[in-house]
Scaffold this motif. Structure first.
Motif, mmCIF file in Angstrom:
data_model
loop_
_atom_site.group_PDB
_atom_site.id
_atom_site.type_symbol
_atom_site.label_atom_id
_atom_site.label_comp_id
_atom_site.label_asym_id
_atom_site.label_seq_id
_atom_site.Cartn_x
_atom_site.Cartn_y
_atom_site.Cartn_z
ATOM 1 N N PHE A 19 0.831 -1.215 0.000
ATOM 2 C CA PHE A 19 0.000 0.000 0.000
ATOM 3 C C PHE A 19 0.861 1.259 0.000
ATOM 4 N N ALA A 20 1.915 1.261 0.834
ATOM 5 C CA ALA A 20 2.706 2.489 0.975
ATOM 6 C C ALA A 20 3.444 2.811 -0.322
ATOM 7 N N GLY A 21 4.165 1.815 -0.849
ATOM 8 C CA GLY A 21 4.968 2.065 -2.047
ATOM 9 C C GLY A 21 4.102 2.466 -3.234
ATOM 10 N N LEU A 38 10.294 -1.038 -7.446
ATOM 11 C CA LEU A 38 11.075 -2.278 -7.422
ATOM 12 C C LEU A 38 10.486 -3.207 -6.363
ATOM 13 N N GLU A 39 10.290 -4.441 -6.741
ATOM 14 C CA GLU A 39 9.680 -5.412 -5.816
ATOM 15 C C GLU A 39 10.471 -6.714 -5.905
ATOM 16 N N LYS A 40 10.962 -7.191 -4.771
ATOM 17 C CA LYS A 40 11.831 -8.372 -4.819
ATOM 18 C C LYS A 40 11.075 -9.657 -5.164
ATOM 19 N N GLY A 46 3.115 -7.442 -1.293
ATOM 20 C CA GLY A 46 3.643 -7.643 0.065
ATOM 21 C C GLY A 46 2.579 -8.130 1.042
ATOM 22 N N ASN A 47 2.705 -7.694 2.295
ATOM 23 C CA ASN A 47 1.681 -8.054 3.286
ATOM 24 C C ASN A 47 0.359 -7.361 2.982
ATOM 25 N N SER A 48 0.440 -6.254 2.241
ATOM 26 C CA SER A 48 -0.800 -5.499 1.970
ATOM 27 C C SER A 48 -1.830 -6.380 1.274
ATOM 28 N N ILE A 49 -1.375 -7.176 0.324
ATOM 29 C CA ILE A 49 -2.349 -7.928 -0.475
ATOM 30 C C ILE A 49 -2.986 -9.079 0.313
ATOM 31 N N GLY A 53 -7.247 -5.443 4.530
ATOM 32 C CA GLY A 53 -7.489 -4.171 3.831
ATOM 33 C C GLY A 53 -8.323 -3.187 4.628
ATOM 34 N N GLY A 54 -8.544 -3.471 5.910
ATOM 35 C CA GLY A 54 -9.383 -2.594 6.748
ATOM 36 C C GLY A 54 -8.704 -1.260 6.999
ATOM 37 N N ILE A 55 -9.485 -0.191 6.905
ATOM 38 C CA ILE A 55 -8.916 1.156 7.045
ATOM 39 C C ILE A 55 -9.718 1.915 8.102
ATOM 40 N N SER A 160 15.489 -7.171 -6.229
ATOM 41 C CA SER A 160 15.684 -6.882 -4.810
ATOM 42 C C SER A 160 16.727 -5.782 -4.637
ATOM 43 N N VAL A 161 16.446 -4.856 -3.736
ATOM 44 C CA VAL A 161 17.443 -3.821 -3.445
ATOM 45 C C VAL A 161 18.376 -4.363 -2.367
ATOM 46 N N ALA A 162 19.658 -4.471 -2.724
ATOM 47 C CA ALA A 162 20.631 -5.042 -1.797
ATOM 48 C C ALA A 162 21.273 -3.960 -0.942
ATOM 49 N N GLY A 433 5.145 3.733 5.383
ATOM 50 C CA GLY A 433 4.525 2.442 5.665
ATOM 51 C C GLY A 433 5.157 1.738 6.848
ATOM 52 N N GLU A 434 4.995 0.422 6.861
ATOM 53 C CA GLU A 434 5.380 -0.364 8.046
ATOM 54 C C GLU A 434 6.872 -0.311 8.338
ATOM 55 N N VAL A 435 7.690 0.020 7.361
ATOM 56 C CA VAL A 435 9.134 0.086 7.611
ATOM 57 C C VAL A 435 9.499 1.275 8.505
ATOM 58 N N GLY A 446 -6.053 -1.592 15.261
ATOM 59 C CA GLY A 446 -6.549 -2.239 14.052
ATOM 60 C C GLY A 446 -6.940 -1.216 12.988
ATOM 61 N N SER A 447 -6.617 -1.533 11.738
ATOM 62 C CA SER A 447 -6.973 -0.723 10.562
ATOM 63 C C SER A 447 -6.147 0.560 10.423
ATOM 64 N N CYS A 448 -5.290 0.845 11.398
ATOM 65 C CA CYS A 448 -4.537 2.105 11.313
ATOM 66 C C CYS A 448 -3.293 1.995 10.437
ATOM 67 N N SER A 449 -2.877 0.774 10.087
ATOM 68 C CA SER A 449 -1.722 0.679 9.197
ATOM 69 C C SER A 449 -2.109 1.073 7.781
ATOM 70 N N VAL A 450 -3.259 0.607 7.329
ATOM 71 C CA VAL A 450 -3.676 0.966 5.963
ATOM 72 C C VAL A 450 -3.828 2.484 5.875
ATOM 73 N N THR A 451 -4.444 3.068 6.898
ATOM 74 C CA THR A 451 -4.583 4.530 6.905
ATOM 75 C C THR A 451 -3.196 5.173 6.812
HETATM 76 C C1 FAD Z 1 -2.645 -10.982 7.429
HETATM 77 C C2 FAD Z 1 -2.579 -9.520 7.708
HETATM 78 C C3 FAD Z 1 -3.757 -8.784 7.851
HETATM 79 C C4 FAD Z 1 -3.690 -7.411 8.073
HETATM 80 N N1 FAD Z 1 -4.848 -6.683 8.097
HETATM 81 C C5 FAD Z 1 -4.765 -5.336 8.247
HETATM 82 C C6 FAD Z 1 -5.922 -4.535 8.180
HETATM 83 O O1 FAD Z 1 -7.025 -5.008 7.912
HETATM 84 N N2 FAD Z 1 -5.787 -3.193 8.378
HETATM 85 C C7 FAD Z 1 -4.579 -2.610 8.639
HETATM 86 O O2 FAD Z 1 -4.514 -1.400 8.827
HETATM 87 N N3 FAD Z 1 -3.455 -3.369 8.673
HETATM 88 C C8 FAD Z 1 -3.521 -4.690 8.458
HETATM 89 N N4 FAD Z 1 -2.381 -5.427 8.462
HETATM 90 C C9 FAD Z 1 -1.100 -4.719 8.474
HETATM 91 C C10 FAD Z 1 -0.900 -4.077 7.096
HETATM 92 O O3 FAD Z 1 -1.469 -4.887 6.101
HETATM 93 C C11 FAD Z 1 0.567 -3.862 6.774
HETATM 94 O O4 FAD Z 1 1.169 -3.192 7.836
HETATM 95 C C12 FAD Z 1 0.690 -3.002 5.522
HETATM 96 O O5 FAD Z 1 -0.017 -3.599 4.463
HETATM 97 C C13 FAD Z 1 2.162 -2.820 5.166
HETATM 98 O O6 FAD Z 1 2.215 -2.146 3.944
HETATM 99 P P1 FAD Z 1 3.630 -1.695 3.387
HETATM 100 O O7 FAD Z 1 3.357 -1.094 2.059
HETATM 101 O O8 FAD Z 1 4.351 -0.877 4.383
HETATM 102 O O9 FAD Z 1 4.460 -3.057 3.245
HETATM 103 P P2 FAD Z 1 4.116 -4.388 2.433
HETATM 104 O O10 FAD Z 1 2.733 -4.423 1.950
HETATM 105 O O11 FAD Z 1 4.585 -5.532 3.253
HETATM 106 O O12 FAD Z 1 5.034 -4.245 1.144
HETATM 107 C C14 FAD Z 1 6.437 -4.224 1.250
HETATM 108 C C15 FAD Z 1 7.002 -4.814 -0.010
HETATM 109 O O13 FAD Z 1 8.415 -4.535 -0.062
HETATM 110 C C16 FAD Z 1 9.061 -5.646 -0.633
HETATM 111 N N5 FAD Z 1 10.476 -5.622 -0.249
HETATM 112 C C17 FAD Z 1 11.000 -5.824 0.982
HETATM 113 N N6 FAD Z 1 12.350 -5.740 0.930
HETATM 114 C C18 FAD Z 1 12.679 -5.483 -0.355
HETATM 115 C C19 FAD Z 1 13.916 -5.314 -1.043
HETATM 116 N N7 FAD Z 1 15.090 -5.413 -0.399
HETATM 117 N N8 FAD Z 1 13.894 -5.066 -2.380
HETATM 118 C C20 FAD Z 1 12.705 -4.982 -3.060
HETATM 119 N N9 FAD Z 1 11.507 -5.169 -2.453
HETATM 120 C C21 FAD Z 1 11.493 -5.398 -1.109
HETATM 121 C C22 FAD Z 1 8.322 -6.831 -0.040
HETATM 122 O O14 FAD Z 1 8.512 -7.989 -0.812
HETATM 123 C C23 FAD Z 1 6.874 -6.326 -0.059
HETATM 124 O O15 FAD Z 1 6.206 -6.704 -1.237
HETATM 125 C C24 FAD Z 1 -2.430 -6.783 8.225
HETATM 126 C C25 FAD Z 1 -1.255 -7.527 8.105
HETATM 127 C C26 FAD Z 1 -1.323 -8.880 7.831
HETATM 128 C C27 FAD Z 1 -0.065 -9.660 7.686
#
Ligand code: FAD
Length: 473
Positions: A19-21, A38-40, A46-49, A53-55, A160-162, A433-435, A446-451
């Protein structure tokens, strides 16, 4: 190490296709910047899919229809209380102020459809969480992917970004990548450099599946503790940022969720019962004592911490009225025998080895509390829709904690620029995002990560696009 001399140059490199990227990339592209993602892994999301998806958002038409009064200030207070002050109020403020805009953006700009209901999750003081029609992040990610295709933004999979490329002014000017990345041999492949005129955005998600790293931070999170995350949720890029002096916060705060089951891998389908039914309409029972032990609607950290002391396990219990009133379809989890049904509490107790009399008394006490509108034992926030648990069949699931979300990560400023350990800005380096580690502190609601991902991703994308346009003037 095999390398190639071809060096690509773009305005903005986004690492991670969650979601973040993707939010960063959409806004950057709308602002006319040249951006690549870039996606490894071999697939986006990632975890987003795999998320629900709750927001979370306030002041929405869904809340108004139910007469729920909510504001950005109220959401801010809830997030700060839950974060125990370990979150950065400036970032939390931004996330809350823009939460409703992000929800509207997902509906009207992306076209995500949500269920016509507003959910109350533990730690929120009012119902303010919205679940997509498919109860997953799939539709949001697919719509984001379609937008990027329409904006001609490439998403490079299996790249992958090394490491980060830093110039002699300490500015991040690009990334070194490995093509045809494979998690089984993560250092093998062809290495090449990609340079960024404006910035590199780290949106690589959390590290809940990185057992050695998480165990170093929290020794109880051994490989015996399962995870809801995809196996791609690892820390190598976070560590690459730390290696060039990036500051981190709250790294040892690794959230475990208490509504999953050991009877399936990952988040699983049983979480629907655990999260949406047991917490609001049901009870959690300690197998050994047969008693409740926590406010089921309390924040997830408090509940999860209590699970670690209960070695013989925990059972989530609800009844026919709860399942009917909650309105979720449990047929698939019942068919898979993840959620079991019982005609009475005695047979439920026999099945799980719970002391019968204590269980019946615990349920009687809980039901009596509900009738009186209070929970003297654990002070659960009793809502009008909660009914005594007394109508068979009784539904039950074995429950356990799994690592779910890493609250800690990179420290950013309100524009998403990454700070260095001396609190200066690392030029050219952004994160969303989560990083990042500033938004949730001790516990994510709950749901605050998507937001957060949508709000901060959009802010970073817009900031980078405007800096690109400034420099072109
Ligand atoms: C099962 C589950 C249910 C959830 N439900 C909810 C919900 O309903 N509501 C909510 O708010 N939160 C929820 N969360 C949390 C939320 O989904 C995640 O925190 C959020 O989606 C993270 O998004 P992101 O874009 O930061 O990272 P991600 O979606 O994890 O994407 C990061 C991407 O970066 C890629 N990556 C990592 N390292 C590298 C690299 N070196 N080079 C290239 N690519 C790289 C990964 O492969 C990944 O695809 C849930 C989490 C899980 C696991």
């Amino acid at each position: 190490m095999e390398t190639t001399n071809q060096t690509q140059i773009v305005d903005i490199i986004v690492v991670g296709s969650g979601f973040a990227g993707l939010a960063v990339a959409i806004e950057a592209a709308l602002g006319k910047a040249e951006v690549i993602v870039l996606e490894k892994m071999k697939a986006v999301g990632g975890n987003s899919i795999i998320s629900d998806g709750g927001i979370a958002a306030w002041g929405t038409e869904e809340q108004q229809a139910e007469g729920i009064i909510d504001t950005a200030d109220r959401m801010f207070e809830d997030m700060m209380r839950s974060g125990e002050g370990l979150n950065d109020p400036k970032i939390v403020r931004l996330v809350c102020d823009h939460a409703s805009e992000a929800y509207a953006w997902s509906k009207h700009f992306l076209g995500v459809k949500y269920k016509p209901r507003v959910n109350l999750f533990g730690g929120h003081s009012v119902p303010r969480c919205y679940t997509p029609d498919d109860i997953s992040g799939v539709s949001t990610i697919l719509r984001m992917k379609e937008k990027l295709a329409s904006l001609s933004v490439p998403i490079h999979l299996g790249v992958s970004v090394a490491s980060l490329i830093v110039d002699d002014q300490r500015r991040v000017v690009g990334v070194r990548v490995i093509d045809d990345y494979s998690m089984t041999s993560p250092h093998e492949g062809v290495y090449r450099d990609i340079l960024a005129r404006k910035g590199v955005v780290i949106a690589s998600g959390g590290f809940g599946a990185d057992v050695p790293f998480r165990q170093r931070l929290d020794p109880k999170l051994t490989s015996d503790i399962l995870t809801t995350n995809k196996r791609s949720a690892t820390s190598e890029l976070l560590q690459a940022c730390m290696a060039i002096g990036a500051k981190t916060a709250n790294l040892d705060i690794i959230q475990c969720i208490p509504w999953t089951t050991p009877d399936e891998n990952g988040y699983g389908k049983g979480a629907l019962f655990g999260d949406y039914i047991v917490s609001s309409y049901g009870v959690l029972i300690d197998v050994k004592s047969g008693e409740r032990f926590v406010d089921e609607l309390g924040n997830r950290k408090i509940i999860a911490d209590r699970f670690f002391d209960r070695k013989q396990g925990v059972i989530g219990i609800a009844d026919e009225s709860a399942v009917r009133d909650a309105g979720w379809d449990l047929s698939s989890v019942i068919q898979k025998k993840i959620v079991l049904t019982f005609d009475d509490l005695e047979s439920l107790a026999d099945h799980y080895g719970i002391p019968k009399e204590t269980l019946v008394k615990a349920m009687d006490d809980y039901n009596e509390g509900l009738r009186n509108g209070e929970d003297p034992c654990y002070h659960k926030s009793i809502q009008p829709w909660m009914n005594p648990i007394q109508n068979p069949p009784f539904y039950a699931m074995r429950m356990c904690v799994k690592t779910h979300y890493t609250c800690g990560g990179l420290v950013i400023d309100p524009s998403g620029r990454v700070l260095s350990i001396d609190d200066s800005i690392i030029e050219g380096l952004y994160a969303a995002g989560e990083v990042t580690g500033c938004t949730h502190g001790a516990n994510r609601l709950g749901s605050c990560s998507v937001t957060e991902c949508l709000v901060m991703g959009r802010i970073v994308g817009q900031a980078l696009a405007s800096s690109t346009n400034e420099s072109r003037k």
